[in-house]
Enzyme design. Sequence first.
Site, PDB file in Angstrom:
ATOM      1  N   PRO A 166       0.811  -1.239   0.000  1.00 56.41           N
ATOM      2  CA  PRO A 166       0.000   0.000   0.000  1.00 56.41           C
ATOM      3  C   PRO A 166       0.838   1.280   0.000  1.00 56.41           C
ATOM      4  O   PRO A 166       0.375   2.320  -0.492  1.00 56.41           O
ATOM      5  CB  PRO A 166      -0.826  -0.119   1.280  1.00 56.41           C
ATOM      6  CG  PRO A 166      -0.917  -1.579   1.544  1.00 56.41           C
ATOM      7  CD  PRO A 166       0.377  -2.153   1.078  1.00 56.41           C
ATOM      8  N   LYS A 192       3.892   1.496  -1.488  1.00 58.87           N
ATOM      9  CA  LYS A 192       4.765   1.542  -2.666  1.00 58.87           C
ATOM     10  C   LYS A 192       4.096   0.819  -3.829  1.00 58.87           C
ATOM     11  O   LYS A 192       3.789  -0.367  -3.716  1.00 58.87           O
ATOM     12  CB  LYS A 192       6.078   0.798  -2.385  1.00 58.87           C
ATOM     13  CG  LYS A 192       6.889   1.313  -1.238  1.00 58.87           C
ATOM     14  CD  LYS A 192       8.057   0.349  -1.011  1.00 58.87           C
ATOM     15  CE  LYS A 192       8.818   0.705   0.250  1.00 58.87           C
ATOM     16  NZ  LYS A 192       9.860  -0.291   0.543  1.00 58.87           N
ATOM     17  N   GLU A 228      -0.989  -6.437  -3.261  1.00 64.34           N
ATOM     18  CA  GLU A 228      -1.520  -5.469  -2.281  1.00 64.34           C
ATOM     19  C   GLU A 228      -1.826  -4.124  -2.949  1.00 64.34           C
ATOM     20  O   GLU A 228      -1.381  -3.065  -2.525  1.00 64.34           O
ATOM     21  CB  GLU A 228      -0.573  -5.300  -1.085  1.00 64.34           C
ATOM     22  CG  GLU A 228      -0.495  -6.568  -0.245  1.00 64.34           C
ATOM     23  CD  GLU A 228       0.215  -6.387   1.100  1.00 64.34           C
ATOM     24  OE1 GLU A 228       1.033  -5.454   1.229  1.00 64.34           O
ATOM     25  OE2 GLU A 228      -0.049  -7.185   2.012  1.00 64.34           O
ATOM     26  N   ASN A 269      -5.391  -4.664   4.257  1.00 66.20           N
ATOM     27  CA  ASN A 269      -6.181  -3.901   5.232  1.00 66.20           C
ATOM     28  C   ASN A 269      -7.650  -4.325   5.278  1.00 66.20           C
ATOM     29  O   ASN A 269      -8.560  -3.488   5.183  1.00 66.20           O
ATOM     30  CB  ASN A 269      -6.062  -2.393   4.954  1.00 66.20           C
ATOM     31  CG  ASN A 269      -4.621  -1.920   5.076  1.00 66.20           C
ATOM     32  OD1 ASN A 269      -3.963  -1.652   4.065  1.00 66.20           O
ATOM     33  ND2 ASN A 269      -4.116  -1.874   6.292  1.00 66.20           N
ATOM     34  N   HIS A 309      -4.452  -6.570  11.180  1.00 65.12           N
ATOM     35  CA  HIS A 309      -5.599  -6.592  10.268  1.00 65.12           C
ATOM     36  C   HIS A 309      -6.939  -6.976  10.862  1.00 65.12           C
ATOM     37  O   HIS A 309      -7.792  -7.517  10.165  1.00 65.12           O
ATOM     38  CB  HIS A 309      -5.279  -7.477   9.059  1.00 65.12           C
ATOM     39  CG  HIS A 309      -4.229  -6.880   8.170  1.00 65.12           C
ATOM     40  ND1 HIS A 309      -3.424  -7.620   7.338  1.00 65.12           N
ATOM     41  CD2 HIS A 309      -3.839  -5.589   8.013  1.00 65.12           C
ATOM     42  CE1 HIS A 309      -2.589  -6.811   6.698  1.00 65.12           C
ATOM     43  NE2 HIS A 309      -2.822  -5.577   7.096  1.00 65.12           N
ATOM     44  N   GLU A 337      -1.856 -13.867   1.979  1.00 68.36           N
ATOM     45  CA  GLU A 337      -0.686 -13.791   2.869  1.00 68.36           C
ATOM     46  C   GLU A 337      -1.162 -13.784   4.309  1.00 68.36           C
ATOM     47  O   GLU A 337      -2.035 -12.988   4.666  1.00 68.36           O
ATOM     48  CB  GLU A 337       0.104 -12.483   2.647  1.00 68.36           C
ATOM     49  CG  GLU A 337       0.716 -12.334   1.286  1.00 68.36           C
ATOM     50  CD  GLU A 337       1.571 -11.051   1.180  1.00 68.36           C
ATOM     51  OE1 GLU A 337       1.878 -10.433   2.220  1.00 68.36           O
ATOM     52  OE2 GLU A 337       1.914 -10.696   0.041  1.00 68.36           O
ATOM     53  N   ASP A 385      15.119 -13.057  17.519  1.00 65.87           N
ATOM     54  CA  ASP A 385      15.691 -12.896  16.182  1.00 65.87           C
ATOM     55  C   ASP A 385      16.873 -13.850  16.052  1.00 65.87           C
ATOM     56  O   ASP A 385      17.590 -14.082  17.011  1.00 65.87           O
ATOM     57  CB  ASP A 385      16.171 -11.462  15.987  1.00 65.87           C
ATOM     58  CG  ASP A 385      16.971 -11.317  14.710  1.00 65.87           C
ATOM     59  OD1 ASP A 385      16.405 -11.601  13.636  1.00 65.87           O
ATOM     60  OD2 ASP A 385      18.165 -10.984  14.781  1.00 65.87           O
ATOM     61  N   ASP A 420      18.972 -13.856  12.944  1.00 62.78           N
ATOM     62  CA  ASP A 420      19.924 -13.542  11.859  1.00 62.78           C
ATOM     63  C   ASP A 420      20.604 -12.177  12.011  1.00 62.78           C
ATOM     64  O   ASP A 420      21.382 -11.771  11.144  1.00 62.78           O
ATOM     65  CB  ASP A 420      19.252 -13.668  10.482  1.00 62.78           C
ATOM     66  CG  ASP A 420      18.331 -12.498  10.159  1.00 62.78           C
ATOM     67  OD1 ASP A 420      17.946 -11.750  11.074  1.00 62.78           O
ATOM     68  OD2 ASP A 420      17.997 -12.346   8.961  1.00 62.78           O
ATOM     69  N   SER A 462      16.504 -11.064   7.032  1.00 62.21           N
ATOM     70  CA  SER A 462      15.112 -11.493   7.080  1.00 62.21           C
ATOM     71  C   SER A 462      14.407 -10.833   8.253  1.00 62.21           C
ATOM     72  O   SER A 462      14.897 -10.877   9.377  1.00 62.21           O
ATOM     73  CB  SER A 462      15.026 -13.022   7.227  1.00 62.21           C
ATOM     74  OG  SER A 462      13.683 -13.406   7.437  1.00 62.21           O
ATOM     75  N   ASP A 504      12.271 -14.181  10.124  1.00 62.35           N
ATOM     76  CA  ASP A 504      12.860 -15.496  10.445  1.00 62.35           C
ATOM     77  C   ASP A 504      12.262 -16.084  11.724  1.00 62.35           C
ATOM     78  O   ASP A 504      12.524 -17.246  12.035  1.00 62.35           O
ATOM     79  CB  ASP A 504      14.390 -15.419  10.539  1.00 62.35           C
ATOM     80  CG  ASP A 504      14.866 -14.330  11.486  1.00 62.35           C
ATOM     81  OD1 ASP A 504      14.961 -13.178  11.060  1.00 62.35           O
ATOM     82  OD2 ASP A 504      15.119 -14.650  12.667  1.00 62.35           O
TER      83      ASP A 504
HETATM   84 CA    CA Z   1      15.646 -11.252  11.519  1.00 57.98          CA
END
Ligand code: CA
Length: 491
Positions: A132, A134, A179, A219, A252, A277, A286, A288, A394, A397
């Site tokens: 939404p 871009k 989207e 949305n 959402h 999605e 996290d 990574d 990512s 992840d």
């Molecule tokens: Ca990550």
Amino acid sequence: MKVKRILAALLICALLAAVMLPVGAAESEAILFCQPDFISGMDVSSVLSLERSGVRFYDTNGREEDLFKILSDNGVNYIRVRVWNNPYNADGKGYGGGNNDVAAAAEIGARAARYGMKLLVDFHYSDFWADPQKQKAPKAWENYSLEEKITALKAFTRDALQTIQQAGAAIGMVQIGNETTTGIAGEHDFDAMARLFNAGSAAVRAFSPDILVALHFTNPERAGHVKYLADSLNRCHVDYDVFATSYYPFWHGSLDNLTAVLRYVADTYGKYVMVAETSYPYTLADTDGFQNTVNENDNSTGENLLWDFTPEGQAQEVRAVMSAVNAVGEKGLGVFYWEGAWVSVGDMTGRGGSDYTAQWLANSQKWESYGSGWASSFSSEYDPDDAGRYYGGSAVDNQTFFDARGQALPSLRVFTAVTGRRLGDANNDGAVTIDDATQVQKIIAELVSADALDNRASDVNGDGRVTIDDVTVLQQYLADYPLPYPVNQPL
Ligand code: CA
């Protein structure tokens, strides 16, 4: 018997739709799907970049396997892949996010087909992420008029589908934009958007009448806007089959609202509806070195987060979203999980000091070289304000079905659990009987077609193949022989 079961399912679905039972049934319960070919899909667009970065995947028994085989064996029946027109700079450096151009989509589609999975081709009609915020036209279309974009979009769609199909993919559905709630390919006026939707749709129809045309918005919590979109598509005579939405529970709205907005589109316009999605964290950690979208500091999740941040909670979310789509009735086509395999390219867990720094640099080099992070520094020429500033690894992840070492999580079993399929129920009529022994013989003789779940249900001795030995085991089971196999237990 299968027909009877489908009729029974339709009757129950009609009742379900009428009384709208609450979703989120117990985790062990199967879902009685109203749509006989309900989609249990997954987007794994980053997989090629991950593999080039050295990532390996392991099945629920810890054996290294092709990701696509693992997914198919666990009940995933559809793969979604994003396509960017040209996610590379003039020096051939990829923008990241999997560097997903048409060639990457073709390779992913072919691998999915090898394991019996169909492909949803998700055209962004951009050179990088479209959402939404871009909807930038591809570099090559930058100075095009609307008429020129219509021609270019049609040609690009046709050529891409040809390349992807020739590679061996089984294209079942095509998304005209990603989207596209506020625009598509740099156009934001709805009438212009409608003309671009129809250009893509016409290209798909000409390519094959059997492929479903999907439009994808987001949305859904803004029910009035969803209604506006569906009404506007109708007003502009847009030719499409599937109205798809993203549904991330942390942003959402409620599941009841999701069902209600999808039901409006299905009931008013007779369209299929689906969730293109969704995802949910199995942990807030996290792994990574690049901060995740949902993390310890910002799990600003509101009232809708009904589930723990554990593999069990993740599985419950998938089941609940499937139930919410299924509650629409026969027009509820299915659910795709977004990037369920976008794992860490190097596990940062437990590292500190110079060890942390060295591993972070190694990860960072992989994101830059192979496009295995959400964006590389090379994306700055195209998206200077966001990707060009915040590029890295990512951001999801912690929402995958694999841990930081590529080991499948127990939550991956949700896709077979929702079907209620039992070991030995080869003909999928809900019971293990002599008919299943006959069905296995037919599968062996290739007199009937068998999908991944049929094969899994038929492989009663669990040796990874469907053979005459399985028929013998079934006959022994029916004769009450004691057996070391969990016949008649959920897959
Ligand atoms: Ca990550």
